[in-house]
Design a protein around this motif. Structure first.
Motif, PDB file in Angstrom:
ATOM      1  N   LEU A  62     -88.402  43.988  71.899  1.00 50.88           N
ATOM      2  CA  LEU A  62     -87.233  43.210  72.274  1.00 50.88           C
ATOM      3  C   LEU A  62     -86.572  42.582  71.049  1.00 50.88           C
ATOM      4  CD1 LEU A  62     -88.466  41.427  75.524  1.00 50.88           C
ATOM      5  CD2 LEU A  62     -86.870  43.341  75.339  1.00 50.88           C
ATOM      6  N   ARG A  63     -87.374  42.143  70.093  1.00 53.99           N
ATOM      7  CA  ARG A  63     -86.791  41.562  68.880  1.00 53.99           C
ATOM      8  C   ARG A  63     -86.051  42.613  68.056  1.00 53.99           C
ATOM      9  NH1 ARG A  63     -92.151  39.179  67.870  1.00 53.99           N
ATOM     10  NH2 ARG A  63     -92.329  37.383  69.255  1.00 53.99           N
ATOM     11  N   TYR A  64     -86.649  43.791  67.917  1.00 48.66           N
ATOM     12  CA  TYR A  64     -85.963  44.851  67.182  1.00 48.66           C
ATOM     13  C   TYR A  64     -84.692  45.281  67.909  1.00 48.66           C
ATOM     14  CZ  TYR A  64     -89.725  45.487  63.787  1.00 48.66           C
ATOM     15  OH  TYR A  64     -90.619  45.299  62.766  1.00 48.66           O
ATOM     16  N   LEU A  65     -84.726  45.296  69.240  1.00 50.65           N
ATOM     17  CA  LEU A  65     -83.517  45.593  69.988  1.00 50.65           C
ATOM     18  C   LEU A  65     -82.466  44.509  69.789  1.00 50.65           C
ATOM     19  CD1 LEU A  65     -82.004  47.319  72.093  1.00 50.65           C
ATOM     20  CD2 LEU A  65     -83.162  45.976  73.884  1.00 50.65           C
ATOM     21  N   SER A  66     -82.914  43.258  69.718  1.00 47.94           N
ATOM     22  CA  SER A  66     -81.961  42.163  69.504  1.00 47.94           C
ATOM     23  C   SER A  66     -81.315  42.241  68.125  1.00 47.94           C
ATOM     24  CB  SER A  66     -82.676  40.820  69.670  1.00 47.94           C
ATOM     25  OG  SER A  66     -83.633  40.615  68.643  1.00 47.94           O
ATOM     26  N   VAL A  67     -81.981  42.866  67.148  1.00 44.40           N
ATOM     27  CA  VAL A  67     -81.356  43.061  65.836  1.00 44.40           C
ATOM     28  C   VAL A  67     -80.107  43.926  65.984  1.00 44.40           C
ATOM     29  CG1 VAL A  67     -81.647  44.103  63.561  1.00 44.40           C
ATOM     30  CG2 VAL A  67     -83.503  42.756  64.559  1.00 44.40           C
ATOM     31  N   PHE A  68     -80.219  45.032  66.691  1.00 44.83           N
ATOM     32  CA  PHE A  68     -79.071  45.918  66.880  1.00 44.83           C
ATOM     33  C   PHE A  68     -77.983  45.237  67.709  1.00 44.83           C
ATOM     34  CE2 PHE A  68     -82.597  48.790  65.986  1.00 44.83           C
ATOM     35  CZ  PHE A  68     -82.034  49.640  65.039  1.00 44.83           C
ATOM     36  N   ILE A  69     -78.384  44.473  68.726  1.00 46.91           N
ATOM     37  CA  ILE A  69     -77.384  43.786  69.543  1.00 46.91           C
ATOM     38  C   ILE A  69     -76.650  42.725  68.718  1.00 46.91           C
ATOM     39  CG2 ILE A  69     -77.048  42.307  71.560  1.00 46.91           C
ATOM     40  CD1 ILE A  69     -79.382  43.725  72.879  1.00 46.91           C
ATOM     41  N   SER A  70     -77.398  41.932  67.963  1.00 50.89           N
ATOM     42  CA  SER A  70     -76.795  40.857  67.192  1.00 50.89           C
ATOM     43  C   SER A  70     -75.867  41.371  66.113  1.00 50.89           C
ATOM     44  CB  SER A  70     -77.907  39.992  66.574  1.00 50.89           C
ATOM     45  OG  SER A  70     -77.361  38.977  65.759  1.00 50.89           O
ATOM     46  N   VAL A  71     -76.214  42.491  65.495  1.00 48.97           N
ATOM     47  CA  VAL A  71     -75.416  42.999  64.374  1.00 48.97           C
ATOM     48  C   VAL A  71     -74.298  43.921  64.844  1.00 48.97           C
ATOM     49  CG1 VAL A  71     -75.513  44.345  62.243  1.00 48.97           C
ATOM     50  CG2 VAL A  71     -77.358  42.754  62.787  1.00 48.97           C
ATOM     51  N   LEU A  72     -74.548  44.769  65.862  1.00 48.15           N
ATOM     52  CA  LEU A  72     -73.632  45.863  66.165  1.00 48.15           C
ATOM     53  C   LEU A  72     -72.892  45.730  67.487  1.00 48.15           C
ATOM     54  CD1 LEU A  72     -75.891  48.859  65.050  1.00 48.15           C
ATOM     55  CD2 LEU A  72     -74.055  47.765  63.759  1.00 48.15           C
ATOM     56  N   ALA A  73     -73.280  44.821  68.383  1.00 44.81           N
ATOM     57  CA  ALA A  73     -72.625  44.760  69.693  1.00 44.81           C
ATOM     58  C   ALA A  73     -71.128  44.484  69.592  1.00 44.81           C
ATOM     59  CB  ALA A  73     -73.321  43.720  70.572  1.00 44.81           C
ATOM     60  N   ILE A  90     -79.477  34.170  59.818  1.00 46.19           N
ATOM     61  CA  ILE A  90     -78.270  33.982  59.003  1.00 46.19           C
ATOM     62  C   ILE A  90     -77.831  35.302  58.395  1.00 46.19           C
ATOM     63  CG2 ILE A  90     -77.346  32.831  56.957  1.00 46.19           C
ATOM     64  CD1 ILE A  90     -79.167  30.492  57.536  1.00 46.19           C
ATOM     65  N   SER A  91     -78.768  36.103  57.917  1.00 45.36           N
ATOM     66  CA  SER A  91     -78.432  37.401  57.329  1.00 45.36           C
ATOM     67  C   SER A  91     -77.764  38.309  58.355  1.00 45.36           C
ATOM     68  CB  SER A  91     -79.699  38.066  56.779  1.00 45.36           C
ATOM     69  OG  SER A  91     -80.321  37.253  55.806  1.00 45.36           O
ATOM     70  N   PHE A  92     -78.294  38.348  59.572  1.00 45.78           N
ATOM     71  CA  PHE A  92     -77.707  39.205  60.603  1.00 45.78           C
ATOM     72  C   PHE A  92     -76.323  38.711  61.019  1.00 45.78           C
ATOM     73  CE2 PHE A  92     -82.282  40.328  61.902  1.00 45.78           C
ATOM     74  CZ  PHE A  92     -82.291  41.388  61.006  1.00 45.78           C
ATOM     75  N   ARG A  93     -76.103  37.389  61.003  1.00 43.80           N
ATOM     76  CA  ARG A  93     -74.770  36.882  61.333  1.00 43.80           C
ATOM     77  C   ARG A  93     -73.753  37.280  60.268  1.00 43.80           C
ATOM     78  NH1 ARG A  93     -77.191  31.700  62.538  1.00 43.80           N
ATOM     79  NH2 ARG A  93     -75.786  30.651  61.086  1.00 43.80           N
ATOM     80  N   MET A  94     -74.156  37.278  59.004  1.00 44.22           N
ATOM     81  CA  MET A  94     -73.253  37.731  57.943  1.00 44.22           C
ATOM     82  C   MET A  94     -72.924  39.212  58.096  1.00 44.22           C
ATOM     83  SD  MET A  94     -75.098  35.740  54.775  1.00 44.22           S
ATOM     84  CE  MET A  94     -74.184  36.671  53.566  1.00 44.22           C
ATOM     85  N   LEU A  95     -73.924  40.019  58.421  1.00 46.63           N
ATOM     86  CA  LEU A  95     -73.678  41.445  58.598  1.00 46.63           C
ATOM     87  C   LEU A  95     -72.794  41.722  59.808  1.00 46.63           C
ATOM     88  CD1 LEU A  95     -77.264  42.815  57.876  1.00 46.63           C
ATOM     89  CD2 LEU A  95     -75.259  43.043  56.414  1.00 46.63           C
ATOM     90  N   ARG A  96     -72.876  40.894  60.834  1.00 46.80           N
ATOM     91  CA  ARG A  96     -72.080  41.106  62.041  1.00 46.80           C
ATOM     92  C   ARG A  96     -70.586  41.110  61.721  1.00 46.80           C
ATOM     93  NH1 ARG A  96     -72.879  36.325  65.707  1.00 46.80           N
ATOM     94  NH2 ARG A  96     -75.034  37.067  65.579  1.00 46.80           N
ATOM     95  N   PHE A  97     -70.149  40.162  60.898  1.00 51.06           N
ATOM     96  CA  PHE A  97     -68.732  40.104  60.556  1.00 51.06           C
ATOM     97  C   PHE A  97     -68.322  41.316  59.723  1.00 51.06           C
ATOM     98  CE2 PHE A  97     -69.460  35.673  61.660  1.00 51.06           C
ATOM     99  CZ  PHE A  97     -68.293  35.352  62.338  1.00 51.06           C
TER     100      PHE A  97
END
Length: 489
Positions: free
Chosen positions: A273-284, A390-397
């Protein structure tokens, strides 16, 4: 001279008294009020006063030390700056008339926060003790869990003005000597006037190419630090902060929770679930922007018509709409953290419900965009480490911009560049993506999945440790028939 060196500070206490009566030797105790322990000072003064009339004193500190001093650690200092440094560190200096040395007594005992539950990395099952701001207390919390003589602690001071105490903790015989040497070399190169928090050290010792992802882990849980040193890692404790640095660190460590090891093994369901949340947080949000902007044919017609109807009155393009919503959510997140606790919860509820609903009713954003941003936010809160979030939030943008510019082609280019960058990263000589890249089959037991403890009989192979064995291989023993085992015995 000491009064002048300390600027005649109001909290400097100087107690002068004669040893051996009026005709005896004069001595003086110097300490800073608030840094020295009251009980230790009372025992020290009581010991001095109880021997004032017994004999004729001579200015020999070794005699005074043997007959009078009742405190624990003590040492001699002959340089003025060393005496000043001892006083500002909470020790008490004993000066005797006629002696060229000062006797320094360890009387540190300032007020400190008690050991309590950590604010981050909370667990349902497991220890509820957390580090505080006193380095000696933090070291003792780890030693309570690792009662072994090979748990070594090396201290040093960093900071030309603050002289902050730093402790390097590791287990001799398990730690990788190359990693330990590299940690010490990087610490020795630090030249700064002050160290007020562990991030000062972290930014100095982290690998130079890690601009987005953290390559130094941190924790305020003693059990996490104990588990890290048992795996052959090095812990760096800094006086004045409850956060302890752990090196080397890879991406998989930031997605692991201490609770993974305290509950019955679920074979990696929660970690998946955490690894899935990485893709959701960055790419959704990026996928939503790419589909609506360039690839509408990939969406089911019924869903496409529904979303198109919602966006009929929205005046902004999908990319601008997403940037506005994500920026507003980041503002709400930051406001809820900075505001008092009683008000922060109310701000979060008002911002999430009232503001979102009002924006949809006003036609500024679509309801689907609010749902995408909400799901992305929920996925961002699931990470055990705040730094990796924080790193994933930066990548999201960044991915949102690529999706609005080139659609799925931009997202694909960004993923390839990100994977290449992560595979190039290292943390103190250990690959950042290990044991996924380079792939190590044996270490997969504790990466995406977590097998039962009786199957994890080796430490991580990527660490190249001197002692790899954690326990005997019990996997084969558990499959033996009890009758056959009794016959074999």
């Amino acid at each position: 001279m000491l009064r002048s060196r300390l600027g005649n500070s109001a909290d400097l206490v100087v107690r002068e008294l004669p040893l051996g009566g009026k005709e005896g030797v004069m001595c003086a105790l110097l300490y800073l009020d608030g840094l020295a322990d009251k009980d230790s000072l009372f025992r020290l003064m009581e010991s001095l006063l109880s021997h004032t009339g017994e004999r004729k004193w001579e200015p020999h500190l070794d005699v005074i030390e043997e007959l009078i001093i009742t405190v624990g650690d003590k040492r001699y200092e002959s340089e003025l700056e060393h005496v000043v440094q001892a006083i500002v560190s909470g020790d008490t200096a004993l000066l005797v008339d006629g002696s060229e040395e000062a006797l320094i007594a360890d009387t540190k005992g300032w007020e400190q926060r008690q050991v309590s539950e950590p604010m981050t990395q909370t667990v349902i099952r497991g220890p509820h003790e957390g580090f505080n701001e006193d380095i000696q207390t933090n070291i003792s919390l780890v030693r309570r869990r690792v009662k072994n003589a090979n748990l070594w602690v090396e201290r040093k001071r960093i900071g030309r003005i603050t002289r902050t105490t730093i402790a390097v903790m590791y287990i001799n015989g398990i730690v990788n000597e190359k990693v330990l040497k590299e940690v010490k070399n990087r610490l020795n190169k630090i030249d700064i006037d002050s160290i007020l928090e562990s991030n000062y050290i972290e930014e100095f010792i982290q690998d130079s190419r890690s601009y987005v992802f953290p390559t130094v882990n941190n924790s305020e849980r003693p059990d996490v630090v104990a588990a890290a040193v048992l795996e052959g890692r090095v812990a760096i404790l800094i006086d004045g902060t409850p956060h302890v640095l752990i090196v080397p660190a890879g991406l998989t460590e930031f997605l692991q929770s201490p609770e993974d090891y305290y509950h019955h093994s679920d074979y990696g369901l929660l970690r998946l679930l955490r690894y899935l949340s990485v893709f959701i947080s960055v790419l959704a949000p990026a996928f939503y922007i790419g589909i609506l902007t360039f690839h509408q044919e990939m969406m089911p017609p019924v869903l496409l018509v529904t979303i198109a109807g919602q966006r009929e009155g929205v005046p902004f393009p999908t990319l601008v709409e997403a940037f506005i919503m994500e920026t507003v959510f980041e503002l709400l997140r930051e406001a809820s953290v900075r505001m008092p606790r009683a008000v922060g919860t109310a701000i979060s509820i008002v911002g999430a419900l009232v503001l979102g609903e009002a924006a949809v009713q006003a036609g500024l954003v679509s309801a689907a965009m609010v749902i995408v941003v909400a799901i992305t936010a929920i996925a961002g809160f699931i990470f055990p480490s705040f730094e990796i979030g924080i790193s994933f939030r930066m990548l999201r943008f960044g991915f949102m911009f690529l999706a609005g510019l080139l659609g799925f082609f931009g997202i694909t280019i960004g993923i390839i560049a990100l994977v290449l960058h992560m595979c190039r990263l290292q943390s103190f000589g250990v690959p950042y993506m290990a044991p996924i890249a380079p792939f190590n089959l044996r270490d997969q037991k504790d990466t995406i999945v977590r097998v039962p403890w009786w199957q994890m009989y080796t430490r991580p192979a990527i660490m190249q440790l001197r002692n790899v064995k954690r326990q005997p291989d019990q996997a084969s023993k558990r499959n033996v028939n009890p009758k056959d085992q009794r016959e074999e015995e």
